[in-house]
Design a protein around this motif. Structure first.
Motif, PDB file in Angstrom:
ATOM      1  N   TYR A  91       0.679  -1.102  -0.211  1.00  0.00           N
ATOM      2  CA  TYR A  91      -0.123   0.179  -0.386  1.00  0.00           C
ATOM      3  C   TYR A  91       1.060   0.843   0.211  1.00  0.00           C
ATOM      4  CZ  TYR A  91      -2.930   3.788   1.264  1.00  0.00           C
ATOM      5  OH  TYR A  91      -3.502   5.102   1.866  1.00  0.00           O
ATOM      6  N   TYR A  92       2.257   0.947   0.579  1.00  0.00           N
ATOM      7  CA  TYR A  92       3.077   2.441   0.865  1.00  0.00           C
ATOM      8  C   TYR A  92       3.345   2.305  -0.948  1.00  0.00           C
ATOM      9  CZ  TYR A  92       6.967   4.691   1.838  1.00  0.00           C
ATOM     10  OH  TYR A  92       7.864   5.839   1.087  1.00  0.00           O
ATOM     11  N   ARG A 145       2.745   6.248  -2.860  1.00  0.00           N
ATOM     12  CA  ARG A 145       4.630   6.577  -3.034  1.00  0.00           C
ATOM     13  C   ARG A 145       4.966   6.872  -4.857  1.00  0.00           C
ATOM     14  NH1 ARG A 145       8.190  10.422  -0.111  1.00  0.00           N
ATOM     15  NH2 ARG A 145       7.812  10.120   1.485  1.00  0.00           N
ATOM     16  N   ALA A 155      10.185  -0.666  -1.106  1.00  0.00           N
ATOM     17  CA  ALA A 155       9.879   0.019  -0.372  1.00  0.00           C
ATOM     18  C   ALA A 155      10.229   1.228   0.170  1.00  0.00           C
ATOM     19  CB  ALA A 155       9.479  -0.157   0.827  1.00  0.00           C
TER      20      ALA A 155
END
Length: 498
Positions: free
Chosen positions: A167-168, A172, A214
């Motif tokens: 989700y991050y 982004r 990430a």
């Protein structure tokens, strides 16, 4: 009786329709990030629910995680005196052990600090946690089995955390559907379900590798580094995470390609007037090697103190993969092993999904995706992940031993590359052909391929199409989990942690 059944069916359909309309209205009136956050939260619940019915099984490899970590708690010695398995998961499991002991204190009586503490009771019943027989059966001792079950629940939380990382990445990069699709494939991945339901090195290593992805996304979203120091700082953080991942599973060391390739792709001017210089290349390799070692040492701090034993155990693992393990999972290195590995990939996405991925990647290269400036940021993330995944596939194809769980560290990044290729290739093709509503075509195509892959990975058993089923091609975990939840779901207190 028939009229009663028809009435119940109509009421159920009406209720589902109203609930869907209310949910659609709510999603339509909320911000994009909130809607996707809600969907990713549902994905976390689904991923946990598909795995929790199998938590009582365990695996004899827990000898290297629960066994070693409990030995540390018994003796107070943080040196495991064994490096056949990396020590990172042992320390992580030791923390999970303490949480599990606190969790079961109300069930077995006593408290962590009392003489009748859960640790004391377990130690009295199982004075030697390094007996392999303790991990080959599920009915050893009620307290011991309950304790191991709680440790598995804590360990299983790594899978929802991976969904949080995806989700991050989605927020982004604004690649909501590809990131969600990668999470959906991971949630329904039969091989990942098999490997995440016991306390092993694989889930933690996969989490560390996805955390490195990430980090690349985080760095790529920042403004271009103005000086060489800030550039090297980003490389150092990425190499440090890969070092920690290698301390969880040795073959994750191949992902050192991530900082090297990311550094090469972001080797900008930095005010020197030259994008690439030998000095920068030396600095890139030096910083990568140094912080890789620091990250590895953080989770494997006794390797230099026990250097002869460390080298002996690591070389044993290398030898073990080169000479074979057992008749059922030993194959000829090279083409035969590459074909077995390819089958393993196809079993999680279907051959259609795998072939579509190859065609989409080929089209992206042909259409100039690698030269388009608007995709520069996402290229610096996806290309290193793709090349590292390919290198990992080649490395495992040169071994003599096959375990589907070896690919557990590969799934999150590989699935993201797959869904992103479908997304970008369909979008570019729609634009070049001048089709109306290219964004809609892009979305529909990605969702269609994703649907086929999820159905194949989660709901279609290879045995249905002939005698092609092997021990590692089970693919019935999702159906088994669904039957479990529909027949006799446990009480919520069954998963109570505290």
């Amino acid at each position: 009786m028939a009229s009663l059944w028809n009435g119940i069916r109509e009421m159920t359909v009406c209720w589902i329709r109203k609930a869907g309309m209310k949910l659609g209205a709510w999603l339509g009136n909320t911000r994009l990030e909130t809607r996707w956050a809600f969907l990713f939260f549902l994905l976390m619940v689904v991923a946990f629910g598909l795995r929790s019915p199998f938590l009582s099984k365990g695996h004899e490899d827990e000898y290297h995680t629960i066994g070693r970590s409990m030995q540390m708690l018994y003796t107070g010695d943080l040196n495991p005196h064994s490096f056949v398995y990396p020590t990172g998961p042992m320390y992580f499991t030791a923390v999970a052990d303490v949480l599990a002991l606190a969790s079961i204190s109300r069930d077995v009586g006593g408290s962590l600090g009392s003489g009748a503490s859960p640790l004391g009771l377990i130690r009295k019943a199982q004075p030697n946690p390094l007996l392999l027989s303790l991990y080959k059966t599920q009915n050893v001792d009620k307290t011991w089995d309950h304790f191991r079950y709680q440790v598995r629940i804590i360990h299983l939380l790594l899978i929802p955390l991976m969904m949080g990382l995806l989700y991050y990445i989605a927020v982004r990069t604004a690649l909501y559907l590809p990131a969600f699709g990668a999470g959906l494939l991971l949630a329904f991945c039969s091989a990942n379900i098999q490997d995440s339901i016991y306390v092993s090195v694989n889930s933690l290593t996969g989490f560390m590798c996805l955390l490195a992805v990430a980090w690349m996304v985080f760095c790529s979203a920042l403004p271009a580094p103005k000086g060489i120091f800030s550039w090297l700082l980003r490389i150092a953080g990425l190499a440090f995470l890969i070092g920690m991942g290698t301390a969880c599973k040795y073959n994750a060391g191949i992902f050192v390609l991530l900082p090297l390739l990311y550094g090469w792709m972001t080797m900008h001017d930095h005010g020197t007037g030259v994008a690439w210089t030998p000095e920068k290349a030396v600095l890139l390799c030096g910083v990568t090697g140094l912080f890789l070692l620091l990250g590895f040492t953080l989770l494997c701090p006794y390797w230099f103190k026990e250097l002869p034993l460390f080298l002996q155990d690591v070389l044993y693992e290398v030898w073990h993969y080169k000479v074979g393990h057992a008749s059922y999972n030993t194959f000829e290195p090279g083409l035969q092993m590459a074909w077995i590995n390819l089958q393993c990939l196809a079993d999680q996405t279907s051959w259609l999904g795998l072939i579509t991925t190859g065609l989409c990647m080929g089209y992206l290269a042909y259409a100039g995706f690698l030269r388009m400036e608007e995709y520069r940021q996402i290229r610096t993330v996806l290309l290193p992940v793709l090349f590292a995944s390919a290198a990992f596939f080649v490395m495992m194809s040169t071994q003599a031993v096959f375990f589907s769980r070896n690919f557990s560290i590969l799934w999150p990044g590989w699935f993201l590359c797959c869904t992103a290729s479908w997304w970008f290739a369909s979008g570019l093709l729609a634009q070049r052909c001048g089709w109306a509503h290219p964004a809609r075509i892009q979305t529909l195509f990605t969702m269609a391929v994703l649907l086929v892959c999820v159905l194949k990975a989660g709901l279609i058993d290879p045995a249905w199409f002939g005698d092609s089923r092997q021990w590692w091609r089970k693919n019935d975990e999702v159906l088994t989990a669904l039957r479990y939840w529909l027949s006799s779901p446990p009480e919520p207190s069954h998963y109570r942690m505290f």
